[in-house]
Design a protein around this motif. Structure first.
Motif, PDB file in Angstrom:
ATOM      1  N   ASP A 111       0.834  -1.200   0.000  1.00 32.22           N
ATOM      2  CA  ASP A 111       0.000   0.000   0.000  1.00 32.22           C
ATOM      3  C   ASP A 111       0.867   1.248   0.000  1.00 32.22           C
ATOM      4  OD1 ASP A 111      -2.288  -1.559   0.117  1.00 32.22           O
ATOM      5  OD2 ASP A 111      -2.400  -1.485   2.313  1.00 32.22           O
ATOM      6  N   MET A 112       0.414   2.256  -0.715  1.00 32.21           N
ATOM      7  CA  MET A 112       1.066   3.559  -0.638  1.00 32.21           C
ATOM      8  C   MET A 112       0.551   4.255   0.623  1.00 32.21           C
ATOM      9  SD  MET A 112       3.001   6.002  -1.400  1.00 32.21           S
ATOM     10  CE  MET A 112       3.762   5.600  -2.966  1.00 32.21           C
ATOM     11  N   ALA A 113       1.286   4.029   1.704  1.00 35.88           N
ATOM     12  CA  ALA A 113       0.894   4.562   3.000  1.00 35.88           C
ATOM     13  C   ALA A 113       2.142   4.727   3.860  1.00 35.88           C
ATOM     14  CB  ALA A 113      -0.101   3.626   3.687  1.00 35.88           C
ATOM     15  N   PRO A 114       2.107   5.633   4.841  1.00 36.22           N
ATOM     16  CA  PRO A 114       3.259   5.808   5.728  1.00 36.22           C
ATOM     17  C   PRO A 114       3.586   4.513   6.468  1.00 36.22           C
ATOM     18  CG  PRO A 114       1.729   7.629   5.968  1.00 36.22           C
ATOM     19  CD  PRO A 114       1.029   6.592   5.135  1.00 36.22           C
ATOM     20  N   GLN A 115       4.894   4.214   6.603  1.00 34.41           N
ATOM     21  CA  GLN A 115       5.333   2.955   7.205  1.00 34.41           C
ATOM     22  C   GLN A 115       6.261   3.218   8.387  1.00 34.41           C
ATOM     23  OE1 GLN A 115       7.175   0.737   4.025  1.00 34.41           O
ATOM     24  NE2 GLN A 115       5.261   0.438   2.920  1.00 34.41           N
ATOM     25  N   GLY A 116       6.038   2.487   9.482  1.00 34.86           N
ATOM     26  CA  GLY A 116       6.929   2.512  10.624  1.00 34.86           C
ATOM     27  C   GLY A 116       6.909   3.813  11.401  1.00 34.86           C
ATOM     28  N   PRO A 117       7.727   3.886  12.451  1.00 40.50           N
ATOM     29  CA  PRO A 117       7.784   5.078  13.303  1.00 40.50           C
ATOM     30  C   PRO A 117       8.132   6.352  12.539  1.00 40.50           C
ATOM     31  CG  PRO A 117       8.877   3.234  14.376  1.00 40.50           C
ATOM     32  CD  PRO A 117       8.577   2.793  12.971  1.00 40.50           C
ATOM     33  N   GLN A 118       8.949   6.223  11.490  1.00 44.22           N
ATOM     34  CA  GLN A 118       9.342   7.402  10.721  1.00 44.22           C
ATOM     35  C   GLN A 118       8.314   7.788   9.666  1.00 44.22           C
ATOM     36  OE1 GLN A 118      13.536   7.439   9.440  1.00 44.22           O
ATOM     37  NE2 GLN A 118      13.866   5.605  10.687  1.00 44.22           N
ATOM     38  N   GLN A 119       7.279   6.931   9.513  1.00 42.06           N
ATOM     39  CA  GLN A 119       6.202   7.198   8.555  1.00 42.06           C
ATOM     40  C   GLN A 119       6.732   7.446   7.147  1.00 42.06           C
ATOM     41  OE1 GLN A 119       2.380   7.412   9.767  1.00 42.06           O
ATOM     42  NE2 GLN A 119       3.783   5.802  10.446  1.00 42.06           N
ATOM     43  N   LEU A 120       7.629   6.557   6.717  1.00 43.77           N
ATOM     44  CA  LEU A 120       8.220   6.662   5.392  1.00 43.77           C
ATOM     45  C   LEU A 120       7.260   6.153   4.329  1.00 43.77           C
ATOM     46  CD1 LEU A 120      11.773   5.281   6.258  1.00 43.77           C
ATOM     47  CD2 LEU A 120      11.066   7.679   6.092  1.00 43.77           C
ATOM     48  N   LEU A 121       7.253   6.813   3.188  1.00 44.03           N
ATOM     49  CA  LEU A 121       6.441   6.369   2.061  1.00 44.03           C
ATOM     50  C   LEU A 121       7.301   5.536   1.118  1.00 44.03           C
ATOM     51  CD1 LEU A 121       4.419   9.611   1.216  1.00 44.03           C
ATOM     52  CD2 LEU A 121       3.519   7.500   2.220  1.00 44.03           C
ATOM     53  N   PRO A 122       6.755   4.427   0.596  1.00 44.54           N
ATOM     54  CA  PRO A 122       7.545   3.597  -0.326  1.00 44.54           C
ATOM     55  C   PRO A 122       7.712   4.254  -1.684  1.00 44.54           C
ATOM     56  CG  PRO A 122       5.290   2.773  -0.188  1.00 44.54           C
ATOM     57  CD  PRO A 122       5.401   3.879   0.822  1.00 44.54           C
ATOM     58  N   ARG A 123       8.754   3.844  -2.394  1.00 41.10           N
ATOM     59  CA  ARG A 123       8.948   4.244  -3.779  1.00 41.10           C
ATOM     60  C   ARG A 123       8.381   3.148  -4.680  1.00 41.10           C
ATOM     61  NH1 ARG A 123      14.813   5.267  -5.178  1.00 41.10           N
ATOM     62  NH2 ARG A 123      13.826   6.035  -7.083  1.00 41.10           N
ATOM     63  N   CYS A 124       7.839   3.540  -5.824  1.00 41.07           N
ATOM     64  CA  CYS A 124       7.111   2.597  -6.667  1.00 41.07           C
ATOM     65  C   CYS A 124       7.569   2.701  -8.116  1.00 41.07           C
ATOM     66  CB  CYS A 124       5.605   2.868  -6.608  1.00 41.07           C
ATOM     67  SG  CYS A 124       4.965   3.253  -4.964  1.00 41.07           S
ATOM     68  N   SER A 125       7.506   1.579  -8.806  1.00 45.12           N
ATOM     69  CA  SER A 125       7.823   1.591 -10.232  1.00 45.12           C
ATOM     70  C   SER A 125       6.655   2.136 -11.045  1.00 45.12           C
ATOM     71  CB  SER A 125       8.176   0.179 -10.711  1.00 45.12           C
ATOM     72  OG  SER A 125       7.103  -0.707 -10.471  1.00 45.12           O
ATOM     73  N   ASN A 126       5.449   2.147 -10.447  1.00 42.17           N
ATOM     74  CA  ASN A 126       4.263   2.645 -11.141  1.00 42.17           C
ATOM     75  C   ASN A 126       3.872   4.044 -10.684  1.00 42.17           C
ATOM     76  OD1 ASN A 126       3.580   1.490  -8.626  1.00 42.17           O
ATOM     77  ND2 ASN A 126       1.437   1.235  -9.232  1.00 42.17           N
ATOM     78  N   ASP A 127       4.850   4.805 -10.167  1.00 36.29           N
ATOM     79  CA  ASP A 127       4.581   6.192  -9.777  1.00 36.29           C
ATOM     80  C   ASP A 127       4.038   6.996 -10.960  1.00 36.29           C
ATOM     81  OD1 ASP A 127       5.136   6.322  -7.068  1.00 36.29           O
ATOM     82  OD2 ASP A 127       7.286   6.606  -7.358  1.00 36.29           O
ATOM     83  N   PRO A 128       3.196   8.004 -10.706  1.00 31.93           N
ATOM     84  CA  PRO A 128       2.760   8.479  -9.386  1.00 31.93           C
ATOM     85  C   PRO A 128       1.620   7.614  -8.820  1.00 31.93           C
ATOM     86  CG  PRO A 128       1.819   9.867 -11.093  1.00 31.93           C
ATOM     87  CD  PRO A 128       2.704   8.881 -11.810  1.00 31.93           C
ATOM     88  N   VAL A 129       1.711   7.356  -7.526  1.00 32.87           N
ATOM     89  CA  VAL A 129       0.686   6.600  -6.819  1.00 32.87           C
ATOM     90  C   VAL A 129       0.207   7.441  -5.646  1.00 32.87           C
ATOM     91  CG1 VAL A 129       0.164   4.503  -5.530  1.00 32.87           C
ATOM     92  CG2 VAL A 129       1.763   4.411  -7.448  1.00 32.87           C
ATOM     93  N   GLY A 130      -1.104   7.682  -5.575  1.00 34.00           N
ATOM     94  CA  GLY A 130      -1.654   8.478  -4.490  1.00 34.00           C
ATOM     95  C   GLY A 130      -1.779   7.683  -3.210  1.00 34.00           C
ATOM     96  N   GLN A 131      -1.946   8.384  -2.095  1.00 30.53           N
ATOM     97  CA  GLN A 131      -2.125   7.738  -0.795  1.00 30.53           C
ATOM     98  C   GLN A 131      -3.286   6.746  -0.861  1.00 30.53           C
ATOM     99  OE1 GLN A 131      -0.983   8.229   2.546  1.00 30.53           O
ATOM    100  NE2 GLN A 131       0.619   9.724   2.188  1.00 30.53           N
ATOM    101  N   GLY A 132      -3.035   5.539  -0.357  1.00 33.73           N
ATOM    102  CA  GLY A 132      -4.047   4.490  -0.389  1.00 33.73           C
ATOM    103  C   GLY A 132      -4.016   3.660  -1.654  1.00 33.73           C
ATOM    104  N   GLY A 133      -3.186   4.058  -2.619  1.00 28.31           N
ATOM    105  CA  GLY A 133      -3.082   3.313  -3.858  1.00 28.31           C
ATOM    106  C   GLY A 133      -2.179   2.102  -3.734  1.00 28.31           C
ATOM    107  N   THR A 134      -1.983   1.407  -4.841  1.00 27.90           N
ATOM    108  CA  THR A 134      -1.163   0.196  -4.874  1.00 27.90           C
ATOM    109  C   THR A 134       0.209   0.518  -5.440  1.00 27.90           C
ATOM    110  OG1 THR A 134      -3.097  -1.234  -5.153  1.00 27.90           O
ATOM    111  CG2 THR A 134      -0.966  -2.140  -5.778  1.00 27.90           C
TER     112      THR A 134
END
Length: 258
Positions: free
Chosen positions: A134-157
């Motif tokens: 999921d494109m969502a904040p991860q862990g204590p630092q609330q990091l967002l993942p990088r994606c090969s299918n960018d741009p991906v909005g929050q809540g996207g795949t």
């Protein structure tokens, strides 16, 4: 309802005892380590908790209990093997890193169009579908993942291509690829005697030995900086806090690290 409560209670007890063990054995044999970033996806996820085997390669100045080991050299242990997942002390800033051991002393390492070459030969690399999160904040630092299918909005795949990489010694592991990046084509790195070359499995999201220490990279890591080998995930949480029970990942508890 009773079974659900009992299941949650059993999970809480598992986490509790894992933390107790971490406190008792950290100094002598094991060091707990939380995964803070996504540089080792999908082998290790943000929020994975593991024990580092400090005796795997023998004690060094960074893993020795009570400072009783010699400053130069190591005691006991075996030689690190290509493909090991290792925790080590950064040669410059002193922080603890976790990466995969790729290059041994004397090896020639190079990336060509995203393919790892060891001693001038490409390693085995087979497609293995997609890694999806999921494109969502991860862990204590609330990091967002990088994606090969960018741009991906929050809540996207968020998608990344996954491959199975096989090193010359037959060790296989998965790696992720977002696309051609600045570290997918490199000069040849010759690993000096007494040093090792490390890379993250999330190849386009890892500051590792491909990056010069001047640019805050890892560079070549001296043998005495190795702390130990990571063998098994003990606990995993996808949330901002350990206490967010609903974000725990029980399927990763006690999972062997390949």
């Amino acid at each position: 309802m009773g079974d659900a409560v009992e299941g949650i209670w059993e999970t809480i007890k598992t986490v509790f005892w894992a933390l107790v063990i971490a406190g008792v054995f950290r100094t002598l044999f094991f060091q707990p380590f939380w995964i803070p970033s996504g540089s080792m996806k999908d082998t290790l996820l943000i929020g994975d908790f593991l024990f580092v085997n400090k005796m795997a390669y023998g004690y060094s100045q960074y893993s020795c209990p009570f400072g009783l080991c010699p400053i130069d050299g190591r005691l006991m242990g075996s030689e690190p093997e290509r493909g090991d997942v290792v925790v080590f002390r950064h040669p410059v800033n002193g922080t603890d890193f976790i990466k995969r051991l790729i290059g041994l002393p004397g090896d020639r390492i190079q990336m060509k169009d995203g393919v790892l070459h060891i001693n001038d030969e490409p390693v085995g690399m087979e497609p293995d579908g997609l890694f999806i999160e999921d494109m969502a904040p991860q862990g204590p630092q609330q990091l967002l993942p990088r994606c090969s299918n960018d741009p991906v909005g929050q809540g996207g795949t968020c998608e990344k291509a996954r491959f199975i990489e096989t090193l010359p010694n037959g060790t296989s592991h998965s790696i992720l690829d977002i696309g051609l990046g600045p570290n997918d084509n490199t000069p040849i790195f010759t690993v000096p005697e007494g040093h090792y070359f490390f890379m993250g499995d999330n190849r386009d999201n890892s500051t590792d030995s491909r990056v010069n220490q001047i640019a805050r990279g890892v560079g070549m890591v001296p043998a005495e900086n190795l702390i130990g080998r990571a063998d098994r995930i003990m606990f995993s949480s996808a949330g901002k806090s350990l206490f967010f029970v609903w974000t725990w990942r029980p399927d990763r508890f006690f999972k062997r690290i390949e």
